[in-house]
Structure formats: C-alpha cells, structure tokens
Design a protein around this motif. Structure first.
Motif, PDB file in Angstrom:
ATOM      1  N   PRO A  44       0.825  -1.222   0.000  1.00 13.78           N
ATOM      2  CA  PRO A  44       0.000   0.000   0.000  1.00 13.78           C
ATOM      3  C   PRO A  44       0.850   1.259   0.000  1.00 13.78           C
ATOM      4  O   PRO A  44       1.984   1.263   0.498  1.00 13.78           O
ATOM      5  N   ARG A  45       0.278   2.324  -0.556  1.00 21.79           N
ATOM      6  CA  ARG A  45       0.971   3.608  -0.615  1.00 21.79           C
ATOM      7  C   ARG A  45       0.085   4.667   0.011  1.00 21.79           C
ATOM      8  O   ARG A  45      -1.105   4.757  -0.287  1.00 21.79           O
ATOM      9  N   PHE A  46       0.660   5.482   0.871  1.00 23.17           N
ATOM     10  CA  PHE A  46      -0.058   6.548   1.574  1.00 23.17           C
ATOM     11  C   PHE A  46      -0.653   7.545   0.589  1.00 23.17           C
ATOM     12  O   PHE A  46      -0.012   7.955  -0.365  1.00 23.17           O
ATOM     13  N   ILE A  47      -1.925   7.903   0.852  1.00 21.98           N
ATOM     14  CA  ILE A  47      -2.552   8.958   0.058  1.00 21.98           C
ATOM     15  C   ILE A  47      -2.738  10.217   0.890  1.00 21.98           C
ATOM     16  O   ILE A  47      -2.292  11.301   0.518  1.00 21.98           O
ATOM     17  N   ILE A  48      -3.423  10.082   2.035  1.00 20.69           N
ATOM     18  CA  ILE A  48      -3.788  11.259   2.803  1.00 20.69           C
ATOM     19  C   ILE A  48      -4.163  10.843   4.214  1.00 20.69           C
ATOM     20  O   ILE A  48      -4.559   9.684   4.446  1.00 20.69           O
TER      21      ILE A  48
ATOM     22  N   ALA B  30      11.756   4.752  13.303  1.00 22.09           N
ATOM     23  CA  ALA B  30      11.744   4.087  14.596  1.00 22.09           C
ATOM     24  C   ALA B  30      10.716   2.964  14.669  1.00 22.09           C
ATOM     25  O   ALA B  30      10.880   2.004  15.416  1.00 22.09           O
ATOM     26  N   THR B  31       9.638   3.082  13.919  1.00 24.75           N
ATOM     27  CA  THR B  31       8.539   2.139  14.039  1.00 24.75           C
ATOM     28  C   THR B  31       8.509   1.180  12.848  1.00 24.75           C
ATOM     29  O   THR B  31       8.656   1.604  11.698  1.00 24.75           O
ATOM     30  N   LEU B  32       8.361  -0.086  13.150  1.00 19.73           N
ATOM     31  CA  LEU B  32       8.326  -1.122  12.121  1.00 19.73           C
ATOM     32  C   LEU B  32       7.106  -1.997  12.332  1.00 19.73           C
ATOM     33  O   LEU B  32       6.754  -2.339  13.467  1.00 19.73           O
ATOM     34  N   TYR B  33       6.440  -2.341  11.245  1.00 16.31           N
ATOM     35  CA  TYR B  33       5.206  -3.122  11.281  1.00 16.31           C
ATOM     36  C   TYR B  33       5.342  -4.354  10.377  1.00 16.31           C
ATOM     37  O   TYR B  33       5.934  -4.279   9.301  1.00 16.31           O
ATOM     38  N   TRP B  34       4.746  -5.447  10.821  1.00 22.62           N
ATOM     39  CA  TRP B  34       4.554  -6.616   9.966  1.00 22.62           C
ATOM     40  C   TRP B  34       3.053  -6.833   9.792  1.00 22.62           C
ATOM     41  O   TRP B  34       2.299  -6.854  10.770  1.00 22.62           O
ATOM     42  N   SER B  95       7.671   3.591   9.768  1.00 22.23           N
ATOM     43  CA  SER B  95       7.274   4.989   9.862  1.00 22.23           C
ATOM     44  C   SER B  95       8.245   5.740  10.746  1.00 22.23           C
ATOM     45  O   SER B  95       8.914   5.157  11.597  1.00 22.23           O
ATOM     46  N   LEU B  96       8.282   7.050  10.569  1.00 18.75           N
ATOM     47  CA  LEU B  96       9.304   7.864  11.199  1.00 18.75           C
ATOM     48  C   LEU B  96       9.012   8.151  12.658  1.00 18.75           C
ATOM     49  O   LEU B  96       9.869   7.982  13.513  1.00 18.75           O
ATOM     50  N   ARG B 102      -0.187   9.732  13.805  1.00 23.07           N
ATOM     51  CA  ARG B 102      -0.487  10.546  12.642  1.00 23.07           C
ATOM     52  C   ARG B 102       0.698  10.628  11.689  1.00 23.07           C
ATOM     53  O   ARG B 102       1.083  11.693  11.229  1.00 23.07           O
ATOM     54  N   ASP B 103       1.294   9.468  11.439  1.00 26.04           N
ATOM     55  CA  ASP B 103       2.379   9.513  10.479  1.00 26.04           C
ATOM     56  C   ASP B 103       2.178   8.472   9.407  1.00 26.04           C
ATOM     57  O   ASP B 103       1.333   7.605   9.500  1.00 26.04           O
ATOM     58  N   GLU B 104       2.954   8.581   8.365  1.00 30.79           N
ATOM     59  CA  GLU B 104       2.791   7.795   7.162  1.00 30.79           C
ATOM     60  C   GLU B 104       3.604   6.520   7.259  1.00 30.79           C
ATOM     61  O   GLU B 104       4.773   6.548   7.643  1.00 30.79           O
ATOM     62  N   GLN B 105       2.970   5.423   6.904  1.00 35.76           N
ATOM     63  CA  GLN B 105       3.680   4.160   6.825  1.00 35.76           C
ATOM     64  C   GLN B 105       4.186   3.962   5.395  1.00 35.76           C
ATOM     65  O   GLN B 105       3.447   4.184   4.445  1.00 35.76           O
ATOM     66  N   PHE B 106       5.415   3.533   5.288  1.00 38.46           N
ATOM     67  CA  PHE B 106       6.006   3.204   4.001  1.00 38.46           C
ATOM     68  C   PHE B 106       6.112   1.681   3.925  1.00 38.46           C
ATOM     69  O   PHE B 106       6.739   1.057   4.790  1.00 38.46           O
ATOM     70  N   PHE B 107       5.516   1.115   2.906  1.00 41.86           N
ATOM     71  CA  PHE B 107       5.455  -0.336   2.785  1.00 41.86           C
ATOM     72  C   PHE B 107       6.513  -0.866   1.831  1.00 41.86           C
ATOM     73  O   PHE B 107       6.845  -0.235   0.823  1.00 41.86           O
TER      74      PHE B 107
END
Lengths: 112, 116
Positions: A44-48, B30-34, B95-96, B102-107
């Motif tokens: 998945p890629r973040f949108i908003i 700092a944060t990692l998810y599986w 995520s940072l 309220r932060d963005e996860q990068f997959f």
C-alpha cells in the motif's frame, strides 16, 4: 477497536470525481484516519491522513464530519492509473492495544 | 531515499516447514510493522515495533509466529511450523514518528508465501 466499513467496489470514468466513504463508528479520541492505495503485487501507498474537518493535498481531499464516525476520500478527475484498491485505516500507532485496522478495501475501476 | 526492503520476494514451502522473512526499514524510522495480507483482503497487523520494543502483538499467532528487531533496525518474522492458511503476502512497513499515530507508513513490496 475501531472497525471500518467501505464499499467493496466502485466504477468510474476518466475525468470524473470519485468519492469513497469509510464508516468507523467506534473511532477513538486519539485515532487518525488514513487512506492508502494499493496496486497489484505492491505494498500500500499513503494517500492522505486527517483527524477532523478537511484535508487536501496534491492528489486527494479527505472530508471528516464533526462526529468523526465516517470519512470520505475524494479523488478529483480520475485517470486509468487510479484503478486500484483503496483502504481506509483508523488507529493510533502509539497506543499499544489500539490496533491499526485496515478495512476490506474498495476496488476502484476507472474506465475510459 | 531507499525504500523498505524485504526478502525473499517469493517463497514456497510445504506445511509444517519453517520459514523466515527479513525486512530492512527506511533509515531512521523508529517504528516497524509486519502485516499479513490474504488474497482479496486488507492487510492485518501482526506486530508493531518501536525501536526494538514491541508496541502491539495482539494479533500475532504466538504459537507459531515470532518476530524480532534486536538492534532496532532490521527485523525478522518467522513461522514455525507453517500451515496451509498461512499462505499470504507478508508486508513490512516503517514509519518515522515514534510518538504519534499521525504519520505515514512506508510499505515494502512484500513476500508472497505459498504453503503446500
């Protein structure tokens, strides 16, 4: 635990505005609402992301009513490349036990 | 900036065998998810780390699944023994921010596991 409900699928045509609504009746005070887009064989890629009222970025808008029990992702002037699955995520990643819950996703099909 | 790396990309094993997946998050996250994503479903969070500590593992089947992030950087998810129902894509994300939801996860691209 905040559970989300989304339409399973939606169809649209190129150039139209698409609105996808997510229901999250049990949203907690600290929860944020995040939308992700997923193409086949990709993560998945973040949108908003938003907490209340309206958030807008270069690709979408997110509308959240005052009671926060639902949210609407708005995609302006969709193109064929917007065909994907869209997930509504509700949660607060800092609090243990408040799980980050993806909904079932909405499969958007954009037609020419 | 390099993204989240996962390996292997694909794995086929027989039931009752063991398997391990590796994830290297974005530097400084700092944060990692599986997550586990079964075909046709949304991702399900298995475990969340903040640095090398576990924030949430309530949905991790601990009788067969284990995960570690020993130095607060890369992470390994293991299944031992595997069952047919473990066939899925295993996604790693990072995520940072360590203090807010309220932060963005990068997959990452995910590891597709098939259990025969």
């Amino acid at each position: 635990l905040a559970k989300t409900t989304q339409p399973i699928s939606m169809d649209s045509y190129e150039g139209q505005e698409v609105n996808i609504t997510c229901s999250h009746n049990n949203i907690a005070t600290n929860d944020y609402i995040t939308w992700y887009q997923q193409f086949p064989s990709q993560g998945p890629r973040f949108i908003i992301q938003g907490y209340k009222t309206k958030v807008t970025n270069e690709v979408a808008s997110l509308f959240i009513p005052a009671d926060r029990k639902s949210s609407t992702l708005s995609l302006p002037r969709v193109s064929l490349s917007d065909t994907a699955v869209y997930y509504c995520l509700v949660g607060d990643s800092f609090n243990a036990g408040n799980m980050l819950t993806f909904g079932g996703g909405t499969r958007l099909m954009v037609k020419p | 900036e390099a993204g989240v790396a996962q390996s292997p990309r694909y794995k086929i094993i027989e039931k009752r065998q063991s398997v391990a997946f590796w994830c290297n998050p974005i530097s400084g996250h700092a944060t990692l998810y599986w997550y586990q994503q079964i075909l046709g479903q949304g991702p399900k969070l298995l475990i969340q780390f903040q640095n090398n500590g576990v924030v949430d593992d309530s949905q991790l089947p601990k009788d067969r699944f284990s995960a570690e992030r020993l130095k607060g950087v890369d992470s390994t998810l293991k299944i031992q023994p595997a069952k047919l129902e473990d066939s899925a894509v295993y996604l790693c994300a990072s995520s940072l921010s360590p203090t807010s939801g309220r932060d963005e996860q990068f997959f990452g691209p995910g590891t597709r596991l098939t259990v025969l």
